[in-house]
Scaffold this motif. Structure first.
Motif, PDB file in Angstrom:
ATOM      1  N   ASP A  40       0.739  -1.099  -0.243  1.00 48.24           N
ATOM      2  CA  ASP A  40       0.018   0.310   0.061  1.00 48.24           C
ATOM      3  C   ASP A  40       1.128   0.933  -0.252  1.00 48.24           C
ATOM      4  OD1 ASP A  40      -2.036  -1.654   0.036  1.00 48.24           O
ATOM      5  OD2 ASP A  40      -3.199  -0.869   1.928  1.00 48.24           O
ATOM      6  N   LEU A  41       2.345   1.081   0.610  1.00 49.35           N
ATOM      7  CA  LEU A  41       3.429   2.154   0.541  1.00 49.35           C
ATOM      8  C   LEU A  41       3.019   2.700  -0.833  1.00 49.35           C
ATOM      9  CD1 LEU A  41       5.363   1.280   3.346  1.00 49.35           C
ATOM     10  CD2 LEU A  41       3.581   3.941   3.237  1.00 49.35           C
ATOM     11  N   GLU A  42       3.647   1.324  -1.575  1.00 47.63           N
ATOM     12  CA  GLU A  42       4.277   1.567  -3.134  1.00 47.63           C
ATOM     13  C   GLU A  42       2.801   1.916  -3.559  1.00 47.63           C
ATOM     14  OE1 GLU A  42       6.513   1.837  -5.914  1.00 47.63           O
ATOM     15  OE2 GLU A  42       7.021   1.968  -3.647  1.00 47.63           O
ATOM     16  N   PHE A  43       1.504   1.514  -3.714  1.00 46.24           N
ATOM     17  CA  PHE A  43       0.645   2.150  -4.535  1.00 46.24           C
ATOM     18  C   PHE A  43       0.638   3.944  -3.826  1.00 46.24           C
ATOM     19  CE2 PHE A  43      -3.357   3.633  -4.314  1.00 46.24           C
ATOM     20  CZ  PHE A  43      -4.491   3.256  -4.968  1.00 46.24           C
ATOM     21  N   PHE A  44       0.034   3.678  -3.169  1.00 49.97           N
ATOM     22  CA  PHE A  44       0.642   5.995  -3.176  1.00 49.97           C
ATOM     23  C   PHE A  44       1.360   6.317  -3.153  1.00 49.97           C
ATOM     24  CE2 PHE A  44      -2.628   3.810   0.189  1.00 49.97           C
ATOM     25  CZ  PHE A  44      -3.823   4.975   0.038  1.00 49.97           C
ATOM     26  N   ARG A  45       2.515   6.104  -3.822  1.00 47.56           N
ATOM     27  CA  ARG A  45       4.498   6.767  -4.355  1.00 47.56           C
ATOM     28  C   ARG A  45       3.690   6.687  -5.094  1.00 47.56           C
ATOM     29  NH1 ARG A  45       8.054   5.582  -6.637  1.00 47.56           N
ATOM     30  NH2 ARG A  45       7.820   3.622  -7.114  1.00 47.56           N
ATOM     31  N   GLN A  46       2.557   6.054  -6.410  1.00 46.41           N
ATOM     32  CA  GLN A  46       2.760   5.740  -7.763  1.00 46.41           C
ATOM     33  C   GLN A  46       1.557   6.609  -7.965  1.00 46.41           C
ATOM     34  OE1 GLN A  46       3.652   2.323  -9.668  1.00 46.41           O
ATOM     35  NE2 GLN A  46       5.044   0.969  -8.825  1.00 46.41           N
ATOM     36  N   ILE A  47       0.254   6.179  -7.458  1.00 46.99           N
ATOM     37  CA  ILE A  47      -0.360   7.192  -7.827  1.00 46.99           C
ATOM     38  C   ILE A  47      -0.160   8.648  -7.150  1.00 46.99           C
ATOM     39  CG2 ILE A  47      -2.043   7.059  -5.675  1.00 46.99           C
ATOM     40  CD1 ILE A  47      -2.935   5.417  -8.381  1.00 46.99           C
ATOM     41  N   ARG A  48       0.748   8.875  -7.291  1.00 46.45           N
ATOM     42  CA  ARG A  48       0.868  10.713  -6.916  1.00 46.45           C
ATOM     43  C   ARG A  48       1.303  11.263  -8.314  1.00 46.45           C
ATOM     44  NH1 ARG A  48       5.137  11.124  -1.912  1.00 46.45           N
ATOM     45  NH2 ARG A  48       4.376  10.176  -0.714  1.00 46.45           N
ATOM     46  N   ASN A  49       1.363  10.735  -9.354  1.00 44.16           N
ATOM     47  CA  ASN A  49       1.541  10.787  -9.846  1.00 44.16           C
ATOM     48  C   ASN A  49       0.383  10.665 -11.334  1.00 44.16           C
ATOM     49  OD1 ASN A  49       4.144  10.906  -9.959  1.00 44.16           O
ATOM     50  ND2 ASN A  49       5.178   8.859  -9.847  1.00 44.16           N
ATOM     51  N   GLU A  50       0.179  10.243 -10.962  1.00 44.83           N
ATOM     52  CA  GLU A  50      -1.793   9.926 -11.904  1.00 44.83           C
ATOM     53  C   GLU A  50      -2.757  11.003 -11.619  1.00 44.83           C
ATOM     54  OE1 GLU A  50      -2.333   7.083 -13.754  1.00 44.83           O
ATOM     55  OE2 GLU A  50      -0.834   5.741 -13.564  1.00 44.83           O
ATOM     56  N   ARG A  51      -2.955  11.153 -12.380  1.00 45.67           N
ATOM     57  CA  ARG A  51      -4.310  12.605 -13.044  1.00 45.67           C
ATOM     58  C   ARG A  51      -6.022  12.278 -13.049  1.00 45.67           C
ATOM     59  NH1 ARG A  51      -0.868  14.164 -10.732  1.00 45.67           N
ATOM     60  NH2 ARG A  51       0.422  16.193 -10.452  1.00 45.67           N
ATOM     61  N   PHE A  52      -6.504  12.461 -12.118  1.00 41.66           N
ATOM     62  CA  PHE A  52      -7.653  11.913 -11.784  1.00 41.66           C
ATOM     63  C   PHE A  52      -9.057  12.703 -12.917  1.00 41.66           C
ATOM     64  CE2 PHE A  52      -5.665   8.315  -9.324  1.00 41.66           C
ATOM     65  CZ  PHE A  52      -5.351   7.908 -10.627  1.00 41.66           C
ATOM     66  N   ARG A  53     -10.278  12.617 -13.022  1.00 39.53           N
ATOM     67  CA  ARG A  53     -10.978  12.986 -13.476  1.00 39.53           C
ATOM     68  C   ARG A  53     -11.526  13.465 -12.732  1.00 39.53           C
ATOM     69  NH1 ARG A  53     -13.334   9.799 -19.036  1.00 39.53           N
ATOM     70  NH2 ARG A  53     -11.533   9.308 -19.680  1.00 39.53           N
TER      71      ARG A  53
END
Length: 530
Positions: A53-66
């Motif tokens: 879950d730590l890695e998920f939140f690290r990677q999801i920061r680079n995503e942009r959502f509608r």
């Protein structure tokens, strides 16, 4: 009433279900799909609990959502520890999210038995945790765990917990039926009271231990909740969470509430199966709205009425949720079933009733022998085409031989030797496998790939054997059902015989013939024999 927010917790609560797990990449893919569907919140996990879950939140920061807000989950501070020194709360801050969902105890029994602390300290834990996260600029949702059990046991204390969260600045209080045992009428009465007693917006988080999660969620909305928390396909611990694939269509089509955009619900069935695939779980055929049986019709009287007006036996059009109507053919079928399938398959001008009756009697005789066409629509279509269009399979078996050896250390070796006629050409080949059916599959591929290269995309997904007359022992008749797919769709075929190899060959040969037929119809360039 305000628009109803949909809060998805498949990636956290859903993974607490037996046999459900997602990789980091799976979780990111699902978050993207939920955002495109129009979900309001996606709970990514508990950053203080595990490295994934730590890695998920690290990677999801680079995503942009509608639209979707990604939320991090956690608990209130531990007893006797300041909120600004609590590892779980600090992990939420470090995750980089703007929304935090924290849970706290609202049942006095849990405060005493699970936390081992006082009722006063638990209230302080709730208030301190909410206030701490709010002071850092986060949107905070408070999940009141076991609220309905707590309210039944000690309503004054359960309400005090909610007020502690409200007064500390919580943006929403979510009432959790954590054990899933509350009856709908009781739940609606309690939610109605809470709605009148509090100012903060309310959400509902229902579990399905009593089979009532969907009903409870809808009644909670009627009573004033503006957010529904749940999971795709109802994944979750024990009997699961409320299934959002059931709740959302009911809110949109039946309650006519603003929720997920109605035009996006045509992708709901695809979403359900996409999440099933990533979870490595077989889709539930009887799942409301999105299951393959949700709009399946078998009884002849039903189909007769359906031909006149689909509303006679369908509560919504299947296409509105991305599903499709299926008419099954069995010993219960009437002429209407056959007429419907004839039209669906586009087999030509209408026939008179005598012709339909002839093939219907043949089908019922085959079912009496043990064939079952409900799960073998591929075999059924081939039978219909042969009866009405003079269809012939693209290959014919001349001879087949199976050799099986048991070697040292218990290893079983099988070899299939087959001779086929394809376009008036004889093909003679052999292949090995870890069993006779696997060897047959390999030999059939080897023989046909030169003529139909596209079958390289076809894979056997499932193989089932059922003994039909157990009292006959080793001489019993068996039914073999095979499911095959090409990466885009799957189809079922059937074989019946007192010899399991013969039954397997019937189903396997039909699976290849049907796959080739569909590829030809779709105009695949390499589906035609040279």
């Amino acid at each position: 009433m305000s628009a109803i927010q949909i809060y998805d917790t498949t990636l956290r609560d859903g993974t607490q279900g037996e046999g459900v797990a997602f990789s980091v990449e799976d979780k990111i893919k699902i978050t993207r799909r939920l955002d495109r569907m129009g979900f309001h919140y996606v709970e990514g996990g508990w950053p203080g609990s595990n490295p994934k879950d730590l890695e998920f939140f690290r990677q999801i920061r680079n995503e942009r959502f509608r639209q979707a807000k990604v939320a991090a989950f956690g608990s209130t501070r531990k007893a006797g520890r300041p909120a600004d020194q609590d590892a779980n709360l600090l992990a939420i801050l470090e995750s980089g999210v703007c929304t935090a969902t924290i849970f706290g105890k609202s049942w006095d029994f849990h405060v005493y038995r699970a936390l081992g602390t006082t009722l006063e300290e638990n209230l302080a834990m709730v208030a301190d945790s909410v206030a701490f996260l709010k002071s850092r600029g986060l949107e905070v949702l408070f999940d009141a765990e076991h609220f309905f059990d707590g309210y039944r046991a000690n309503p004054q204390y359960a309400m005090a917990v909610l007020r502690a969260a409200q007064d500390a600045g919580a943006d929403m209080v979510v009432l959790c039926d954590t054990n899933g045992g509350t009856l709908p009428t009781e739940l609606k009465e309690i939610v109605t009271y809470v709605r009148e007693a509090l100012e903060v917006p309310l959400g509902i988080h229902a579990h399905n231990d009593g089979g009532l999660a969907a009903a409870n969620s809808i009644l909670a909305v009627e009573a004033g909740c503006i957010q529904v928390q749940g999971t795709i396909n109802g994944y979750g611990e024990r009997c699961g969470n409320v299934d959002l694939c059931t709740v959302i269509p009911n809110l949109v089509f039946k309650k006519r509430l603003a929720c997920i955009p109605e035009e996006n619900l045509v992708y709901l069935t695809d979403l359900s199966r996409y999440v099933s695939e990533l979870a490595n779980k077989s889709p539930e055929s009887r799942q409301p709205f999105v299951g393959t049986s949700a709009f399946a019709h078998k009884g002849g009287i039903h189909v007769n009425a359906l031909l006149k007006d689909r509303q006679t036996y369908e509560h919504i059009p299947p296409e509105s949720v991305g599903n499709k109507r299926r008419v099954l053919v069995s010993e219960l079928s009437g002429l209407s079933n056959l007429v419907y399938k004839y039209r669906e398959l586009n087999l030509g001008p209408e026939r008179d009733s005598a012709e339909y009756r002839r093939i219907l009697n043949e089908l019922k005789d085959l079912e009496h022998q043990g064939f079952q066409f409900e799960g073998a629509e591929g075999s059924f279509e081939l039978l219909m085409r042969k009866a009405y269009n003079g269809y012939q399979k693209p290959f014919r078996l001349e001879t087949m031989r199976i050799l099986t050896e048991l070697r040292d250390e218990g290893h079983v070796y099988s070899e299939a030797i087959i001779k086929l006629r394809v376009n008036d050409e004889i093909v003679h080949t052999a292949a090995e496998g870890n069993g006779p059916v696997n060897a047959l599959d390999a030999a059939l591929r080897k023989a046909l790939e030169e003529f139909y290269p596209v079958i390289r995309n076809m894979r056997l997904h499932d193989y089932k054997v059922r003994v039909l007359n157990e009292k006959e022992g080793t001489g019993a008749v068996v039914r073999v059902l095979i499911e095959t797919g090409d990466g885009r769709k799957s189809w079922g075929t059937v074989g019946v015989s007192s010899n399991i190899i013969e039954a397997s060959w019937q189903a396997l040969a039909d699976s290849f013939a049907y796959g080739i037929l569909k590829l030809k119809e779709n105009g695949a360039p390499d589906a035609q024999a040279p």
